[in-house]
Design an enzyme around this catalytic site. Sequence first.
Site, PDB file in Angstrom:
ATOM      1  N   HIS A  60     -19.594 -24.333  36.633  1.00  0.00           N
ATOM      2  CA  HIS A  60     -20.166 -23.707  37.823  1.00  0.00           C
ATOM      3  C   HIS A  60     -19.833 -22.220  37.874  1.00  0.00           C
ATOM      4  O   HIS A  60     -18.956 -21.773  38.620  1.00  0.00           O
ATOM      5  CB  HIS A  60     -19.671 -24.419  39.080  1.00  0.00           C
ATOM      6  CG  HIS A  60     -20.348 -25.728  39.318  1.00  0.00           C
ATOM      7  ND1 HIS A  60     -19.785 -26.748  40.042  1.00  0.00           N
ATOM      8  CD2 HIS A  60     -21.566 -26.188  38.920  1.00  0.00           C
ATOM      9  CE1 HIS A  60     -20.618 -27.776  40.091  1.00  0.00           C
ATOM     10  NE2 HIS A  60     -21.692 -27.461  39.405  1.00  0.00           N
ATOM     11  N   HIS A  94     -18.676 -31.594  33.989  1.00  0.00           N
ATOM     12  CA  HIS A  94     -18.399 -32.403  35.172  1.00  0.00           C
ATOM     13  C   HIS A  94     -18.566 -33.896  34.922  1.00  0.00           C
ATOM     14  O   HIS A  94     -18.140 -34.715  35.744  1.00  0.00           O
ATOM     15  CB  HIS A  94     -19.325 -31.982  36.317  1.00  0.00           C
ATOM     16  CG  HIS A  94     -19.321 -30.510  36.564  1.00  0.00           C
ATOM     17  ND1 HIS A  94     -20.304 -29.670  36.083  1.00  0.00           N
ATOM     18  CD2 HIS A  94     -18.438 -29.722  37.216  1.00  0.00           C
ATOM     19  CE1 HIS A  94     -20.021 -28.436  36.440  1.00  0.00           C
ATOM     20  NE2 HIS A  94     -18.903 -28.431  37.114  1.00  0.00           N
ATOM     21  N   CYS A 116     -15.179 -32.856  30.594  1.00  0.00           N
ATOM     22  CA  CYS A 116     -13.755 -32.551  30.457  1.00  0.00           C
ATOM     23  C   CYS A 116     -12.988 -33.845  30.193  1.00  0.00           C
ATOM     24  O   CYS A 116     -13.197 -34.852  30.884  1.00  0.00           O
ATOM     25  CB  CYS A 116     -13.239 -31.898  31.735  1.00  0.00           C
ATOM     26  SG  CYS A 116     -11.445 -31.661  31.748  1.00  0.00           S
ATOM     27  N   GLU A 146     -19.267 -34.199  39.596  1.00  0.00           N
ATOM     28  CA  GLU A 146     -18.177 -35.029  39.084  1.00  0.00           C
ATOM     29  C   GLU A 146     -18.108 -36.365  39.815  1.00  0.00           C
ATOM     30  O   GLU A 146     -17.883 -37.417  39.207  1.00  0.00           O
ATOM     31  CB  GLU A 146     -16.843 -34.291  39.221  1.00  0.00           C
ATOM     32  CG  GLU A 146     -15.685 -35.062  38.612  1.00  0.00           C
ATOM     33  CD  GLU A 146     -14.352 -34.376  38.776  1.00  0.00           C
ATOM     34  OE1 GLU A 146     -13.343 -35.101  38.921  1.00  0.00           O
ATOM     35  OE2 GLU A 146     -14.305 -33.124  38.764  1.00  0.00           O
ATOM     36  N   THR A 184     -11.171 -34.400  40.280  1.00  0.00           N
ATOM     37  CA  THR A 184     -10.077 -33.653  39.648  1.00  0.00           C
ATOM     38  C   THR A 184      -9.821 -32.286  40.275  1.00  0.00           C
ATOM     39  O   THR A 184      -8.800 -31.671  39.998  1.00  0.00           O
ATOM     40  CB  THR A 184     -10.361 -33.430  38.144  1.00  0.00           C
ATOM     41  OG1 THR A 184     -11.528 -32.620  38.002  1.00  0.00           O
ATOM     42  CG2 THR A 184     -10.540 -34.752  37.415  1.00  0.00           C
ATOM     43  N   CYS A 214      -6.365 -32.497  38.297  1.00  0.00           N
ATOM     44  CA  CYS A 214      -5.987 -31.997  36.965  1.00  0.00           C
ATOM     45  C   CYS A 214      -4.913 -30.914  37.046  1.00  0.00           C
ATOM     46  O   CYS A 214      -4.722 -30.267  38.085  1.00  0.00           O
ATOM     47  CB  CYS A 214      -7.212 -31.509  36.210  1.00  0.00           C
ATOM     48  SG  CYS A 214      -7.812 -29.897  36.710  1.00  0.00           S
ATOM     49  N   SER A 243     -16.052 -26.316  43.127  1.00  0.00           N
ATOM     50  CA  SER A 243     -15.131 -26.994  44.033  1.00  0.00           C
ATOM     51  C   SER A 243     -13.725 -26.407  43.958  1.00  0.00           C
ATOM     52  O   SER A 243     -13.103 -26.129  44.980  1.00  0.00           O
ATOM     53  CB  SER A 243     -15.087 -28.496  43.708  1.00  0.00           C
ATOM     54  OG  SER A 243     -14.125 -29.150  44.498  1.00  0.00           O
ATOM     55  N   ASN A 244     -13.216 -26.205  42.746  1.00  0.00           N
ATOM     56  CA  ASN A 244     -11.835 -25.735  42.642  1.00  0.00           C
ATOM     57  C   ASN A 244     -11.684 -24.315  43.163  1.00  0.00           C
ATOM     58  O   ASN A 244     -10.646 -23.947  43.708  1.00  0.00           O
ATOM     59  CB  ASN A 244     -11.319 -25.879  41.209  1.00  0.00           C
ATOM     60  CG  ASN A 244     -11.905 -24.863  40.258  1.00  0.00           C
ATOM     61  OD1 ASN A 244     -11.394 -23.759  40.130  1.00  0.00           O
ATOM     62  ND2 ASN A 244     -12.985 -25.220  39.580  1.00  0.00           N
TER      63      ASN A 244
END
Length: 335
Positions: A60, A94, A116, A146, A184, A214, A243-244
């Site tokens: 992303h 994802h 991943c 994901e 994750t 993760c 998201s992260n």
Amino acid sequence: MDQTANPRPTGLQTPTKPPLTVLLAGPRGFCAGVDRAIKIVELAIERYGTPVYVRHEIVHNRFVVEGLQAKGAVFVEELDEIPDDGQPVIFSAHGVPRSVPAAADARRMLYLDATCPLVSKVHREAERHFAGGSHILLIGHAGHPEVVGTMGQLPPGAVTLVEDAEQAATVQPPPGPLAYATQTTLSVDDTAEVLDVLRRRFPDLSAPVKEDICYATTNRQAAVKAIAERCELIVVVGAANSSNSVRLREVAERAGCPRAVLVPRGRDFDPALADGLRTIGISAGASAPEVLVEEVVARLRERFDVTIEDVTVAEEKIIFNLPRPLRTPRTATVE
């Protein structure tokens, strides 16, 4: 009298820039899974020529996607957008539902899976719990690729999505054993809150063998927490659909920083946001390359006398293997 002894001021002196300390949170930026996914696309282009198709954004980040497009990658949302031209398709980092590789097999498509390995680990854990008779409570965000991919590993009805603590307090899974899995890239603190609620309601809830969030997500959040109270502003470099990256912005404010902003890259950042401030921080989501962090720093240097301080909470040395077709030399064709 010597007219040059006391020259008059010209009024052209360069004004002094205000000082600004910039704390660079580390780790930041690319994780091993993102680095692997990008390499898969680049190596596939080298090996198979162009075009190489990629289902969904490989990661992303528009800067990354546009760079790969310039090299010959063609991004699609579904396999039916891809012609039967024999060129490979790559599944994004994802992960995808089982129906996607099944559809590719049905069309005899060459595909490479850039999922991943830590996402694949969540898939296998969910399958293991399901095979043991458990219903799965998946903590994550509805509609995120994901989450779609993880839920798509199991039959319909086998997984119930729980997005937050409020849902955890009201969710009604079917009778029988329960296990949980998580996306994750979630907030570590938010996920702990959700799990506290679920464990109070379902004391026998089975956990993954190893935490699903993760290492890269955990480390980047820890780094932001380490600088938050020292900063008057934190800039998170990353995409709005990452998201992260979004979680990093949220974590920064919850950890004590008065304000945190998310910017895709330097050209989207207004350095005037730092006017009157003494210390700000910069981090970057796991799909944002370091060059975009450098862009933000360059924008700040236009306006401020910048002093950089690195604040690193963990060293990351993880490297994931490439898919087998890209690890073995291609046999030369004899004419």
